[in-house]
Design a protein around this motif. Structure first.
Motif, PDB file in Angstrom:
ATOM      1  N   VAL A  13      38.907  42.509  38.916  1.00 43.33           N
ATOM      2  CA  VAL A  13      38.899  43.929  39.264  1.00 43.33           C
ATOM      3  C   VAL A  13      37.775  44.629  38.517  1.00 43.33           C
ATOM      4  CG1 VAL A  13      40.152  46.102  38.989  1.00 43.33           C
ATOM      5  CG2 VAL A  13      41.322  44.110  39.910  1.00 43.33           C
ATOM      6  N   ALA A  14      37.637  44.308  37.240  1.00 41.60           N
ATOM      7  CA  ALA A  14      36.557  44.923  36.444  1.00 41.60           C
ATOM      8  C   ALA A  14      35.188  44.563  37.013  1.00 41.60           C
ATOM      9  CB  ALA A  14      36.672  44.473  34.987  1.00 41.60           C
ATOM     10  N   GLU A  15      35.009  43.313  37.439  1.00 38.49           N
ATOM     11  CA  GLU A  15      33.726  42.903  38.025  1.00 38.49           C
ATOM     12  C   GLU A  15      33.447  43.667  39.313  1.00 38.49           C
ATOM     13  OE1 GLU A  15      32.707  38.868  38.693  1.00 38.49           O
ATOM     14  OE2 GLU A  15      33.170  38.227  36.638  1.00 38.49           O
ATOM     15  N   LEU A  16      34.453  43.776  40.150  1.00 39.92           N
ATOM     16  CA  LEU A  16      34.276  44.462  41.424  1.00 39.92           C
ATOM     17  C   LEU A  16      33.929  45.928  41.205  1.00 39.92           C
ATOM     18  CD1 LEU A  16      37.206  42.855  43.461  1.00 39.92           C
ATOM     19  CD2 LEU A  16      34.784  42.715  44.035  1.00 39.92           C
ATOM     20  N   ARG A  17      34.631  46.587  40.305  1.00 38.08           N
ATOM     21  CA  ARG A  17      34.361  48.009  40.063  1.00 38.08           C
ATOM     22  C   ARG A  17      32.989  48.214  39.452  1.00 38.08           C
ATOM     23  NH1 ARG A  17      38.969  51.520  37.632  1.00 38.08           N
ATOM     24  NH2 ARG A  17      37.894  53.046  38.935  1.00 38.08           N
ATOM     25  N   ALA A  18      32.565  47.264  38.606  1.00 38.43           N
ATOM     26  CA  ALA A  18      31.217  47.365  38.037  1.00 38.43           C
ATOM     27  C   ALA A  18      30.157  47.270  39.121  1.00 38.43           C
ATOM     28  CB  ALA A  18      31.017  46.266  36.993  1.00 38.43           C
ATOM     29  N   ASP A  19      30.493  46.604  40.226  1.00 36.11           N
ATOM     30  CA  ASP A  19      29.575  46.491  41.355  1.00 36.11           C
ATOM     31  C   ASP A  19      29.777  47.594  42.389  1.00 36.11           C
ATOM     32  OD1 ASP A  19      28.362  44.254  40.303  1.00 36.11           O
ATOM     33  OD2 ASP A  19      29.635  42.838  41.385  1.00 36.11           O
ATOM     34  N   GLY A  20      30.613  48.574  42.055  1.00 38.84           N
ATOM     35  CA  GLY A  20      30.792  49.713  42.939  1.00 38.84           C
ATOM     36  C   GLY A  20      31.857  49.548  43.996  1.00 38.84           C
ATOM     37  N   ILE A  30      49.170  44.663  36.636  1.00 41.17           N
ATOM     38  CA  ILE A  30      47.730  44.607  36.880  1.00 41.17           C
ATOM     39  C   ILE A  30      47.121  45.995  36.935  1.00 41.17           C
ATOM     40  CG2 ILE A  30      47.810  42.375  38.018  1.00 41.17           C
ATOM     41  CD1 ILE A  30      47.755  43.789  40.707  1.00 41.17           C
ATOM     42  N   ASP A  31      45.801  46.020  36.925  1.00 38.66           N
ATOM     43  CA  ASP A  31      45.014  47.245  36.925  1.00 38.66           C
ATOM     44  C   ASP A  31      45.423  48.155  38.088  1.00 38.66           C
ATOM     45  OD1 ASP A  31      42.740  49.094  37.263  1.00 38.66           O
ATOM     46  OD2 ASP A  31      41.708  47.791  35.831  1.00 38.66           O
ATOM     47  N   ASP A  32      45.525  49.466  37.779  1.00 36.79           N
ATOM     48  CA  ASP A  32      45.902  50.431  38.807  1.00 36.79           C
ATOM     49  C   ASP A  32      44.849  50.587  39.890  1.00 36.79           C
ATOM     50  OD1 ASP A  32      48.320  50.947  37.619  1.00 36.79           O
ATOM     51  OD2 ASP A  32      47.594  52.684  36.488  1.00 36.79           O
ATOM     52  N   ALA A  33      43.661  50.024  39.686  1.00 34.06           N
ATOM     53  CA  ALA A  33      42.614  50.106  40.712  1.00 34.06           C
ATOM     54  C   ALA A  33      42.929  49.257  41.927  1.00 34.06           C
ATOM     55  CB  ALA A  33      41.263  49.687  40.123  1.00 34.06           C
ATOM     56  N   VAL A  34      43.871  48.319  41.797  1.00 31.07           N
ATOM     57  CA  VAL A  34      44.277  47.507  42.946  1.00 31.07           C
ATOM     58  C   VAL A  34      45.085  48.378  43.909  1.00 31.07           C
ATOM     59  CG1 VAL A  34      45.670  45.544  43.699  1.00 31.07           C
ATOM     60  CG2 VAL A  34      44.265  45.364  41.639  1.00 31.07           C
ATOM     61  N   ASP A  35      44.745  48.332  45.181  1.00 27.54           N
ATOM     62  CA  ASP A  35      45.411  49.156  46.189  1.00 27.54           C
ATOM     63  C   ASP A  35      46.521  48.415  46.923  1.00 27.54           C
ATOM     64  OD1 ASP A  35      43.570  51.573  46.104  1.00 27.54           O
ATOM     65  OD2 ASP A  35      42.130  49.969  46.519  1.00 27.54           O
TER      66      ASP A  35
END
Length: 560
Positions: free
Chosen positions: A228-235, A270-275
């Motif tokens: 998730v962190a990798e994906l968010r770092a890539d926008g 897991i990270d709240d960024a997961v939908d």
């Protein structure tokens, strides 16, 4: 730069104010609407298990409605795809493995071919993808070669899979790198959707150890959060997790009641960024959305055997890339639709090739022999007629040369009932065909005979209650249970008490011998010998004599 005179600037400024005033109503004008969100559709399913033909029994219906079968599945899938050009199709693990005869005979190549035909986009690995080990999984995905033992049974080679296979938490033991991509990013009209795929960390406890010796299975939560962190770092802000782990949330396949189980524990951690979290493994059906969302995430599962397709609709903001709304429905794959011609042709092709083998009669039974386990105590289930029959067949196959005195069968390896009525092939009531026997035991496990002391054998049987799985014993075995343990002194083999320092030759399949299903106590066995042939061969040999009656389930007694 040429400067305007101050008077000209003043005149221009006044004109601008006048124009603005004329254009502005008494109340502030509404801001122009932003760009419309992008609607993305996910079509997900799980635990297909090579169910090319319509599944039968309780695994072939949804709330009493006949469901499943590749040709019906294809029709429903294509109907749903037509609703939105921005569609991803996702298998959440166990696409192959534990399959019925038609797919398993050809090492599940027909199922991979079928999914290519349907345009499957993403295939997440599940535990059953590792049934024959990492090397065979690589062959299934990459193609280019026939099976090393069976060759190309369909006569036309094998090209592999067109889908993106994901295995975020399965890493090479030496390099630490995932054996397949951990995630993929898909673009729709300028927005991005990231899909992370992974299987349950405990996969090593339910597959044969030899085939996965060179890989490790990592913690699900840590793995998801890392990517998730990798994906968010890539926008990438719209993130879907395809997780082959399960849970329960009531009987309604479109409901969500008291969600429990490891998939929900993982979702909460897991990270709240997961939908969205797509799940599998438990063969349940649920949709946890809206007021029933789990930690703000939409969580779904779609039974098994291609009986449901989860239709998820995401609305994604063009500017931020975030999911602004998400909804899902589990759609029943009814059989009252026109059969997809291409899918049906694929099934019929493999049926024609396999028919002479499948319809060969191998034995007879006096009545149906079911795999359903009977209650033992509490929520634990114990013996089943078919499990006991298989244990008996394995002892019969190894009591001579290998010197076995008892055998035990894991219930998860029994995949279908032996029915009594004749099939459409017309073999006759009570006749068991090769195809039916193979469907009962499709894993091609080896029979392994090993030596245990009496103390070690008690430890194996006590371990049943720790792992929550009761082994089917051969008819030579009797014992009593009280308080979640085997009653000391109650275990007998061939009527004789098992002593602590006595030694006993025991037969299991090679999956159990390697500690599968949590039976690590079996790995203490010595003088280990793998018998020639497969476990299904022992079953077929046992059925070949006089008609076999369903065995009694009286080998384990509960005394308290």
């Amino acid at each position: 730069m040429r400067r305007r005179p101050l008077a000209a600037l003043a005149t221009t400024a006044c004109l601008s104010v006048a124009i603005a005033a004329a254009a502005t109503p008494a109340s502030a004008a509404p801001k122009p609407a932003g760009p419309k969100p992008v609607d993305v559709q996910l079509l997900a399913f799980n635990d297909f298990h090579g169910a090319l033909q319509p599944p039968t029994g309780s695994g072939g219906a949804v709330n009493g409605v006949p469901a499943g079968g590749l040709a019906s599945f294809a029709t429903h899938l294509r109907q749903q795809e037509a609703e939105n050009k921005n569609t991803l199709t996702i298998s959440n693990g166990d696409l192959i493995g534990g399959s019925p005869f038609l797919s398993a005979l050809f090492r599940d190549e027909p199922t991979v071919d079928a999914m290519d035909l349907l345009g499957l986009d993403v295939a997440t690995v599940g535990n059953h993808e590792f049934d024959e080990g990492v090397d065979e999984l690589s062959r299934i995905i990459d193609g280019g070669s026939c099976h090393p033992v069976d060759g190309c049974l369909d006569g036309d080679g094998y090209d592999g899979s067109d889908a993106d296979w994901l295995a975020a938490n399965v890493v090479d033991r030496t390099t630490g790198e995932p054996i397949r991509s951990p995630y993929e990013v898909y673009k729709f009209q300028g927005v991005q959707v990231g899909v992370i795929g992974l299987t349950l960390e405990s996969t090593p406890s339910i597959v044969s150890a030899a085939g996965i010796a060179d890989v490790r299975f990592l913690d699900e939560v840590e793995t998801i959060n890392r990517y998730v962190a990798e994906l968010r770092a890539d926008g990438v802000e719209s993130i879907v997790v395809s997780l082959h782990e399960g849970g329960a949330a009531g009987a309604d396949p479109n409901g969500c009641s008291a969600p429990t189980g490891p998939a929900f524990d993982i979702t909460r951690a897991i990270d709240d960024a997961v939908d969205v979290v797509l799940t599998g493994h438990f063969h349940n059906g649920f949709v946890c959305e809206g007021a029933n969302e789990v930690d703000g995430k939409l969580v779904t599962q779609a039974l098994s055997n291609g009986r449901l397709i989860t239709d998820l609709d995401l609305s994604i903001d063009r500017k931020t890339g975030d999911v602004t709304s998400a909804a899902a429905e589990n759609v029943v794959v009814t059989r009252d639709v026109p059969l997809d011609a291409q899918a049906q042709a694929l099934v019929e092709r493999y049926e024609a090739i396999s028919e002479p083998i499948a319809n060969e009669a191998v034995g007879r039974v006096t009545g149906p022999i079911v795999r359903a386990q009977e209650p033992l105590f509490g929520s634990l289930v114990g013996e089943s007629p078919l499990g006991n029959l298989i244990a008996d067949s394995q002892l019969a196959a190894t009591d001579d040369e290998a010197g076995a005195v008892a055998a035990f069968m894991n219930p998860g390896g029994v995949r279908a009932d032996i029915t009594f009525p004749s099939s459409a092939a017309g073999e006759g009531d009570g006749v068991v065909t090769f195809g039916e026997a193979f469907t009962v035991q499709p894993f091609n496990n080896l029979l392994t005979t090993l030596t245990l002391t009496g103390t070690q054998l008690y430890a194996v049987l006590d371990q049943q209650f720790a792992v929550g799985r009761v082994l089917a014993p051969s008819d030579s075995v009797r014992y009593s249970v009280a308080g979640g343990a085997v009653v000391p002194g109650s275990l007998t083999i061939a009527g004789a008490p098992v002593t602590a320092d006595g030694t006993y030759r025991i037969t299991v399949n090679n999956f159990l011998a390697g500690g599968g299903d949590g039976f690590t106590a079996l790995t203490a066995g010595t003088d280990v010998v793998n018998q020639p042939g497969f476990d299904v061969d022992a079953l077929i040999a046992y059925l070949a004599g006089d008609p076999v009656a369903p065995p009694a389930t009286d080998r384990i007694t509960v005394t308290g």
